[in-house]
Write a protein that holds these residues in place. Structure first.
Motif, mmCIF file in Angstrom:
data_model
loop_
_atom_site.group_PDB
_atom_site.id
_atom_site.type_symbol
_atom_site.label_atom_id
_atom_site.label_comp_id
_atom_site.label_asym_id
_atom_site.label_seq_id
_atom_site.Cartn_x
_atom_site.Cartn_y
_atom_site.Cartn_z
ATOM 1 N N GLU A 103 0.814 -1.228 0.000
ATOM 2 C CA GLU A 103 0.000 0.000 0.000
ATOM 3 C C GLU A 103 0.841 1.269 0.000
ATOM 4 O O GLU A 103 0.438 2.282 -0.564
ATOM 5 C CB GLU A 103 -0.998 -0.018 1.174
ATOM 6 N N ARG A 104 2.021 1.205 0.591
ATOM 7 C CA ARG A 104 2.877 2.408 0.615
ATOM 8 C C ARG A 104 3.339 2.792 -0.782
ATOM 9 O O ARG A 104 3.715 3.932 -1.023
ATOM 10 C CB ARG A 104 4.088 2.179 1.517
ATOM 11 N N SER A 105 3.331 1.839 -1.698
ATOM 12 C CA SER A 105 3.832 2.130 -3.050
ATOM 13 C C SER A 105 2.747 2.748 -3.927
ATOM 14 O O SER A 105 3.025 3.222 -5.018
ATOM 15 C CB SER A 105 4.374 0.869 -3.704
ATOM 16 N N ILE A 106 1.506 2.741 -3.455
ATOM 17 C CA ILE A 106 0.405 3.289 -4.263
ATOM 18 C C ILE A 106 0.181 4.757 -3.938
ATOM 19 O O ILE A 106 -0.278 5.528 -4.765
ATOM 20 C CB ILE A 106 -0.898 2.495 -4.008
ATOM 21 N N GLU A 107 0.549 5.152 -2.735
ATOM 22 C CA GLU A 107 0.207 6.500 -2.271
ATOM 23 C C GLU A 107 0.927 7.602 -3.045
ATOM 24 O O GLU A 107 0.364 8.653 -3.300
ATOM 25 C CB GLU A 107 0.551 6.636 -0.784
ATOM 26 N N SER A 108 2.182 7.332 -3.404
ATOM 27 C CA SER A 108 2.954 8.419 -3.998
ATOM 28 C C SER A 108 2.372 8.823 -5.351
ATOM 29 O O SER A 108 1.931 7.987 -6.130
ATOM 30 C CB SER A 108 4.413 7.981 -4.165
ATOM 31 N N ARG A 109 2.389 10.111 -5.609
ATOM 32 C CA ARG A 109 1.919 10.619 -6.904
ATOM 33 C C ARG A 109 2.931 10.217 -7.958
ATOM 34 O O ARG A 109 4.057 10.682 -7.974
ATOM 35 C CB ARG A 109 1.794 12.149 -6.853
ATOM 36 N N ASP A 110 2.517 9.333 -8.826
ATOM 37 C CA ASP A 110 3.445 8.782 -9.802
ATOM 38 C C ASP A 110 2.681 8.635 -11.114
ATOM 39 O O ASP A 110 1.774 7.818 -11.230
ATOM 40 C CB ASP A 110 3.950 7.431 -9.286
ATOM 41 N N THR A 111 3.049 9.442 -12.103
ATOM 42 C CA THR A 111 2.264 9.462 -13.342
ATOM 43 C C THR A 111 2.349 8.128 -14.084
ATOM 44 O O THR A 111 1.387 7.719 -14.736
ATOM 45 C CB THR A 111 2.756 10.593 -14.278
ATOM 46 N N THR A 112 3.484 7.424 -13.952
ATOM 47 C CA THR A 112 3.610 6.132 -14.626
ATOM 48 C C THR A 112 2.702 5.098 -13.967
ATOM 49 O O THR A 112 2.047 4.296 -14.640
ATOM 50 C CB THR A 112 5.077 5.644 -14.612
ATOM 51 N N ASN A 113 2.643 5.119 -12.624
ATOM 52 C CA ASN A 113 1.695 4.240 -11.926
ATOM 53 C C ASN A 113 0.265 4.535 -12.368
ATOM 54 O O ASN A 113 -0.520 3.621 -12.649
ATOM 55 C CB ASN A 113 1.795 4.431 -10.411
ATOM 56 N N GLU A 114 -0.068 5.815 -12.414
ATOM 57 C CA GLU A 114 -1.429 6.215 -12.812
ATOM 58 C C GLU A 114 -1.769 5.680 -14.200
ATOM 59 O O GLU A 114 -2.836 5.133 -14.438
ATOM 60 C CB GLU A 114 -1.543 7.751 -12.832
ATOM 61 N N LYS A 115 -0.822 5.843 -15.112
ATOM 62 C CA LYS A 115 -1.027 5.425 -16.496
ATOM 63 C C LYS A 115 -1.359 3.937 -16.574
ATOM 64 O O LYS A 115 -2.330 3.524 -17.225
ATOM 65 C CB LYS A 115 0.252 5.728 -17.295
ATOM 66 N N TRP A 116 -0.553 3.107 -15.888
ATOM 67 C CA TRP A 116 -0.736 1.658 -16.017
ATOM 68 C C TRP A 116 -1.864 1.124 -15.146
ATOM 69 O O TRP A 116 -2.513 0.130 -15.512
ATOM 70 C CB TRP A 116 0.585 0.934 -15.759
ATOM 71 N N MET A 117 -2.136 1.794 -14.025
ATOM 72 C CA MET A 117 -3.254 1.338 -13.189
ATOM 73 C C MET A 117 -4.599 1.650 -13.840
ATOM 74 O O MET A 117 -5.628 1.128 -13.446
ATOM 75 C CB MET A 117 -3.166 1.934 -11.782
ATOM 76 N N HIS A 118 -4.588 2.530 -14.839
ATOM 77 C CA HIS A 118 -5.821 2.804 -15.596
ATOM 78 C C HIS A 118 -5.828 2.085 -16.941
ATOM 79 O O HIS A 118 -6.667 2.352 -17.788
ATOM 80 C CB HIS A 118 -5.992 4.318 -15.794
ATOM 81 N N ASN A 119 -4.870 1.171 -17.118
ATOM 82 C CA ASN A 119 -4.792 0.409 -18.366
ATOM 83 C C ASN A 119 -5.462 -0.948 -18.135
ATOM 84 O O ASN A 119 -4.973 -1.758 -17.346
ATOM 85 C CB ASN A 119 -3.311 0.237 -18.746
ATOM 86 N N PRO A 120 -6.609 -1.205 -18.803
ATOM 87 C CA PRO A 120 -7.372 -2.424 -18.508
ATOM 88 C C PRO A 120 -6.572 -3.715 -18.728
ATOM 89 O O PRO A 120 -6.692 -4.659 -17.943
ATOM 90 C CB PRO A 120 -8.561 -2.351 -19.474
#
Length: 226
Positions: A55-72
């Motif tokens: 869970e600690r790895s999800i909190e940080s604002r990370d545009t690459t995480n955002e991109k792939w977590m919204h990729n179905p």
């Protein structure tokens, strides 16, 4: 060309209530580099099925995480990772061990993952790992029975970094020490938590989460630009 991305299923610390799992950016930053080359990928984990995220790895604002977590497609694979016994290693030219503290429990002794790693390496593929994921290489042996990492230049999560995050007492062993005990030539950045990678022919390792993108970039360079 296809990459096999290895992730942990392990979530529990011995005494701390917080949960561990995949350190998300170690998967997303690495794959972000491969995606530019249209390299396909699969997730595999020791038990298969859904991959837990630290869970600690999800909190940080990370545009690459955002991109792939919204990729179905990415999400679908993360929720349905393959089991090692479902993998045909001949399908992959790259194997990559992601980190997160959970890997310290379920990577080192997985014989099937070790044989997949050996096959890919001995058939000219790339072996790569980052942070705690380097634990997946500790017990890999080659066909001649020798240790894979002995006398190879490697890095991985350092003792100092483990102390800084106050988890040195929780993990079953310290990765830096274990790598040295196996005969690896271990090195690290002068400053903790700076991006740092080591390259030894077709083995690329990264020290910490900030090194994942550099590992991906180096793997692509070794595969395509030589």
């Amino acid at each position: 060309m296809k990459a096999l991305i290895v992730c942990t299923n392990h979530t529990d610390y011995p005494t701390k209530p917080q949960k561990t799992g995949l350190w998300l950016s170690e998967a997303t930053h690495f794959y972000d580099e491969l995606q530019d080359r249209n390299i396909q990928f699969d997730f595999v984990s020791p038990n298969g099925g859904p991959i837990p995220l630290d869970e600690r790895s999800i909190e940080s604002r990370d545009t690459t995480n955002e991109k792939w977590m919204h990729n179905p497609a990415f999400q679908e694979k993360l929720a349905n990772s393959l089991r090692p016994d479902q993998i045909n290693p001949a399908d992959y030219q790259i194997i990559y061990f992601t980190g997160g503290h959970g890997t310290m429990w379920d990577f080192p002794d997985n014989a099937t993952l070790q044989s997949i790693t050996r096959y890919i390496y001995e058939h000219g593929g790339m072996v790569s790992a980052v942070c705690h994921g380097v634990a997946g290489l500790l017990n890999v042996t080659l066909s001649d029975g020798t240790s894979f990492i002995a006398n190879k230049q490697v890095t991985g999560f350092s003792n100092m970094e483990e102390k800084i995050v106050r988890l040195a007492e929780e993990v079953p062993f310290l990765l830096e020490d274990a790598l040295k005990q196996r005969g690896a030539i271990y090195s690290k950045a002068l400053i903790p938590y700076m991006p740092y990678i080591e390259v030894d022919e077709r083995l690329v390792t990264g020290q910490n989460p900030l090194s994942a993108r550099k590992v991906g970039r180096k793997v692509v360079e070794e595969m395509f630009e030589k």
